[in-house]
Design a protein around this motif. Structure first.
Motif, PDB file in Angstrom:
ATOM      1  N   UNK A 139      31.894  39.798  32.169  1.00 55.06           N
ATOM      2  CA  UNK A 139      33.025  40.615  32.630  1.00 55.06           C
ATOM      3  C   UNK A 139      33.379  41.595  31.522  1.00 55.06           C
ATOM      4  N   UNK A 140      33.206  42.895  31.787  1.00 54.72           N
ATOM      5  CA  UNK A 140      33.357  43.921  30.754  1.00 54.72           C
ATOM      6  C   UNK A 140      34.665  44.683  30.901  1.00 54.72           C
ATOM      7  N   UNK A 141      35.765  43.943  30.991  1.00 53.97           N
ATOM      8  CA  UNK A 141      37.093  44.544  31.065  1.00 53.97           C
ATOM      9  C   UNK A 141      38.082  43.519  30.537  1.00 53.97           C
ATOM     10  N   UNK A 142      39.347  43.923  30.409  1.00 57.85           N
ATOM     11  CA  UNK A 142      40.369  43.017  29.892  1.00 57.85           C
ATOM     12  C   UNK A 142      40.815  42.077  31.012  1.00 57.85           C
ATOM     13  N   UNK A 143      40.419  40.823  30.923  1.00 60.33           N
ATOM     14  CA  UNK A 143      40.717  39.857  31.982  1.00 60.33           C
ATOM     15  C   UNK A 143      42.144  39.327  31.901  1.00 60.33           C
TER      16      UNK A 143
END
Length: 342
Positions: A220-224
């Protein structure tokens, strides 16, 4: 003066491409050149100082522009009308072949190029909502990313520049991912994909002899931590606070894969191991509003990021540990969404 290196920024709403220089840690605006409304993707042949830009008005076309290294200005050399608007352009074979992806037309194709003039278009590769095309440096294989069909179409580039599907014509990702942009690693043994609806960075193992891609690992390449949820075709990502993945590029000789997400306007640095495999997100930073496009400097140590929603470009430094620092921020034309170095 003569500019050996320039940052070119496409301003889709303004219909211009702006030229900037990197002066230490500063972005310095030089000149804007009128290209045409919707100049939202372009490819640069730095050897010949040619820029191939897609435009939408007065009709969809690929415009060849010559770059003046003394002034940074672009002037039109030739123009080729195309059936639909284009989402992506890429060059291969040392600038002798141009590849294009049409999102609304649902096709990908190639053109031989001579002195900036395009020849006949190849028979198209057809899939829903093709958003990107990438090719190996030798020009043997091309990859067309279909957002609508969640796949990467795999093609052999024949000697005449035409496209032939491989024996396995597509590498598939999870349905509903929204496959968007693809790049190859420097050794061309890995390909990295960013998805729009799920914000996943996906690595493929690539066979350099057959051209085949095989899904390996994903991150996952975003701020979770910001409450984003998965999007879907036709959804409004801002209204629903949904994942809105965009672009991806490699930095520091392949040490990090940096991915942009537009709803929260962030950049995420994903660490890579010594074999180019994805590990984990090591840093996330806020950047320009709606960072649809960005690019890494030739040394891989800095990024130029443009914000569709901000009308600005930011210069970020990337430390060896993957953290970001903003060095400079400058205004652009309206709707900036594409960055390349010349």
């Amino acid at each position: 003066m003569r500019y050996s290196s320039l940052v070119l920024i496409g301003n889709a709403k303004e219909g211009t491409i702006g030229a900037y220089s990197l002066d230490g840690d500063a972005l310095v605006h030089i000149v804007d050149s009128a290209v045409g409304a919707g100049c939202s993707t372009f490819a640069v042949d730095s050897v010949r100082d040619l820029v191939y830009s897609a435009t939408k008005e007065p009709e969809p076309a690929i415009v060849t522009l010559r770059l003046d290294r003394e002034t940074g200005a672009l002037s039109e050399v030739s123009r080729a009308v195309v059936p639909h608007n284009l989402a992506y352009l890429a060059l291969t074979r040392d600038g002798a072949l141009l590849l294009a992806a049409s999102y609304h037309g649902g096709w990908g194709a190639s053109w031989p190029v001579s002195d900036g003039v395009l020849g006949e278009r190849s028979a198209p590769i057809e899939h829903a909502n093709i958003h990107c095309v990438a090719a190996d440096a030798a020009g043997h294989f091309a990859y067309f990313v279909s957002l609508g069909d969640d796949l990467v179409a795999q093609c052999r580039i024949e000697e005449d520049g035409s496209l032939t599907p491989l024996d396995e014509p597509a590498a598939h990702v999870a349905p509903g991912s929204g496959a968007r942009h693809l790049i190859l690693s420097a050794d061309e043994r890995s390909a990295y994909l960013m998805t729009e609806f799920t914000g996943m960075a996906i690595r493929f193992d690539r066979n350099p002899f057959t051209g085949m891609l095989e899904v390996a690992e994903s991150v996952k390449a975003y701020d979770t931590t910001r409450g984003l949820t998965h999007s879907a075709f036709g959804a409004d990502p801002q209204a629903g606070h949904l994942v809105w993945g965009a672009d991806l590029h490699l930095t520091h000789d392949g040490r990090y894969l940096v991915c942009s997400e537009r709803t929260e306007s962030t950049l995420a640095a994903v660490g890579l191991d010594g074999d180019g495999r994805l590990t984990q997100v090591v840093a996330v930073t806020d950047t320009e509003a709606q960072p649809r496009g960005f690019s890494a400097t030739p040394d891989g140590a800095r990024l130029v990021v443009v914000g569709e929603g901000s009308g600005h470009a930011a210069l970020h430094a990337i430390a060896y540990d993957g953290t970001f620092t903003v060095l400079d921020r400058v205004p652009t034309g309206a709707g900036p969404n594409w960055v390349r170095f010349a």
